[in-house]
Design a protein around this motif. Structure first.
Motif, PDB file in Angstrom:
ATOM      1  N   GLY A  65      -3.616   9.000  -9.384  1.00 57.51           N
ATOM      2  CA  GLY A  65      -3.886   7.663  -8.841  1.00 57.51           C
ATOM      3  C   GLY A  65      -2.641   6.813  -8.779  1.00 57.51           C
ATOM      4  N   PRO A  66      -1.763   7.066  -7.804  1.00 57.43           N
ATOM      5  CA  PRO A  66      -0.435   6.440  -7.795  1.00 57.43           C
ATOM      6  C   PRO A  66      -0.436   4.913  -7.639  1.00 57.43           C
ATOM      7  N   ALA A  67      -1.238   4.387  -6.716  1.00 57.87           N
ATOM      8  CA  ALA A  67      -1.172   2.938  -6.467  1.00 57.87           C
ATOM      9  C   ALA A  67      -1.588   2.177  -7.721  1.00 57.87           C
ATOM     10  N   LYS A  68      -2.667   2.661  -8.310  1.00 65.07           N
ATOM     11  CA  LYS A  68      -3.223   2.003  -9.493  1.00 65.07           C
ATOM     12  C   LYS A  68      -2.288   2.139 -10.693  1.00 65.07           C
ATOM     13  N   TYR A  75       2.717  10.682  -5.133  1.00 62.96           N
ATOM     14  CA  TYR A  75       1.634  11.332  -5.877  1.00 62.96           C
ATOM     15  C   TYR A  75       2.180  12.230  -6.983  1.00 62.96           C
ATOM     16  N   GLY A 115      -6.942  -2.510  -2.485  1.00 61.37           N
ATOM     17  CA  GLY A 115      -6.996  -1.979  -1.123  1.00 61.37           C
ATOM     18  C   GLY A 115      -7.807  -0.701  -1.070  1.00 61.37           C
ATOM     19  N   CYS A 116      -8.466  -0.455   0.083  1.00 60.99           N
ATOM     20  CA  CYS A 116      -9.261   0.770   0.244  1.00 60.99           C
ATOM     21  C   CYS A 116      -8.459   1.884   0.902  1.00 60.99           C
ATOM     22  N   VAL A 117      -7.295   1.551   1.443  1.00 57.67           N
ATOM     23  CA  VAL A 117      -6.504   2.585   2.120  1.00 57.67           C
ATOM     24  C   VAL A 117      -5.133   2.668   1.446  1.00 57.67           C
ATOM     25  N   SER A 139       0.844  -1.201   0.000  1.00 59.19           N
ATOM     26  CA  SER A 139       0.000   0.000   0.000  1.00 59.19           C
ATOM     27  C   SER A 139       0.878   1.250   0.000  1.00 59.19           C
ATOM     28  N   ILE A 140       0.236   2.362  -0.306  1.00 57.06           N
ATOM     29  CA  ILE A 140       0.929   3.658  -0.283  1.00 57.06           C
ATOM     30  C   ILE A 140       1.517   3.878   1.106  1.00 57.06           C
ATOM     31  N   ARG A 141       0.720   3.552   2.125  1.00 52.10           N
ATOM     32  CA  ARG A 141       1.165   3.730   3.511  1.00 52.10           C
ATOM     33  C   ARG A 141       2.389   2.868   3.823  1.00 52.10           C
ATOM     34  N   GLN A 142       2.359   1.624   3.389  1.00 53.30           N
ATOM     35  CA  GLN A 142       3.500   0.739   3.662  1.00 53.30           C
ATOM     36  C   GLN A 142       4.765   1.274   2.997  1.00 53.30           C
ATOM     37  N   ASN A 157       5.471   4.309   2.318  1.00 53.53           N
ATOM     38  CA  ASN A 157       5.892   5.502   3.055  1.00 53.53           C
ATOM     39  C   ASN A 157       6.610   5.086   4.348  1.00 53.53           C
ATOM     40  N   LYS A 158       5.993   4.138   5.076  1.00 52.68           N
ATOM     41  CA  LYS A 158       6.549   3.706   6.365  1.00 52.68           C
ATOM     42  C   LYS A 158       7.884   2.984   6.212  1.00 52.68           C
ATOM     43  N   THR A 173       4.832   9.648   0.654  1.00 56.91           N
ATOM     44  CA  THR A 173       3.533   9.698  -0.024  1.00 56.91           C
ATOM     45  C   THR A 173       3.422  10.886  -0.983  1.00 56.91           C
TER      46      THR A 173
END
Lengths: 171, 105
Positions: free
Chosen positions: B87-90, B81, B103-105, B65-68, B70-71, B77
């Motif tokens: 729409g970076p993840a996609k 972007y 994923g929704c997050v 995920s974007i969050r992972q 970043n972490k 993040t």
């Protein structure tokens, strides 16, 4: 999805309540909009402002009283989803804290950030966060009380100006 | 499934243009999809993200995920972007030959 329907370009979300589960949907929807390239702003008003106040934003709680669907959370305790959860039980001291703790654990497992981290992620993604002027006045708050990521305090009129062309969603 | 041609190479994609077989992916295909997605020429920074996503997918069966990312200090993040606007993840998954993330997050 209909091929003729125009895709959503911009959303404005409103959060007016301050329990943990009142705030998350707007953050998920707003951040999810950014993930799809949709412009997004979240407007926090009245008790929703609790999610922006530095001193309280990490302390939001799950409401365990007056929620007749709370039994849905019981499988997290390995209990059947049909187990009754009378609202009086939710009033027992510690129950809301416990439910909040349980919910937060579950969220971390699902890669859902805490409220402050979610606000940071949403704004890093280009989303905007606003506080409502009337709510700020009512609760005697100033910008100094709020998360650094808040872009500003808006009147209702300014909120509508910012929302030009957006779908407005009251969560 | 539709067949798409990238620089003379025919590959199978799904209805939304995501490769159905990530093993046929290469940098030329990535560059061609990036152009279609309106992402400028791919830089090393783009490939840092794409390569990490592909490796993570091999290990875990899903894209990070974007969050992972970043972490784990793979990419902040904000920069993600900027690299993949709209729409970076996609888009990063699509350019990287991975399935559409759900994923929704």
């Amino acid at each position: 999805m209909s091929e003729q329907a125009e895709s959503i370009k911009k959303v404005s979300l409103i959060v007016s309540k301050g329990s943990l589960v009142d705030v998350y949907p707007a953050l998920v929807l707003g951040n999810g909009a950014r993930m799809e390239g949709i412009e997004a702003a979240i407007f926090f008003t009245f008790f929703g402002l609790g999610a922006l106040i530095k001193k309280t934003q990490n302390k939001l709680k799950v409401a365990t009283v007056g929620n007749p669907a709370l039994n849905m959370a019981l499988p997290m305790l390995k209990m059947p989803i049909t187990t009754p959860f009378p609202t009086l039980m939710g009033a027992i001291p510690g129950v809301s804290n416990f439910a909040t703790w349980m919910m937060k654990n579950e969220m971390e497992d699902l890669d859902i950030p805490t409220i402050p981290e979610f606000i940071e992620m949403f704004t890093d993604a280009g989303g905007e966060v606003y506080a409502c002027k009337l709510g700020m006045d009512m609760f005697k708050l100033s910008m100094d009380d709020l998360d650094d990521r808040v872009s500003g305090v808006l009147t209702v009129g300014e909120f509508y100006e910012k929302s030009a062309g957006a779908s407005i969603i009251f969560t | 499934m539709p067949i798409k041609e990238f620089n003379g190479l025919s590959v199978e994609v799904d209805e939304e243009g995501f490769l159905t077989d990530r093993t046929v992916w290469n940098k030329d295909i990535a560059a061609a999809i990036a152009v279609e997605e309106g992402i400028g020429p791919l830089t090393d920074r783009h490939f840092d993200v794409i390569n990490f996503m592909r490796e993570a997918f091999e290990k875990h069966g899903t894209a990070p995920s974007i969050r992972q990312m970043n972490k784990m200090n793979i990419i902040p993040t904000r920069e993600l972007y900027e690299l993949f606007p709209g729409g970076p993840a996609k888009k990063a998954a699509k350019i990287g030959g991975l399935p559409k993330p759900r994923g929704c997050v």
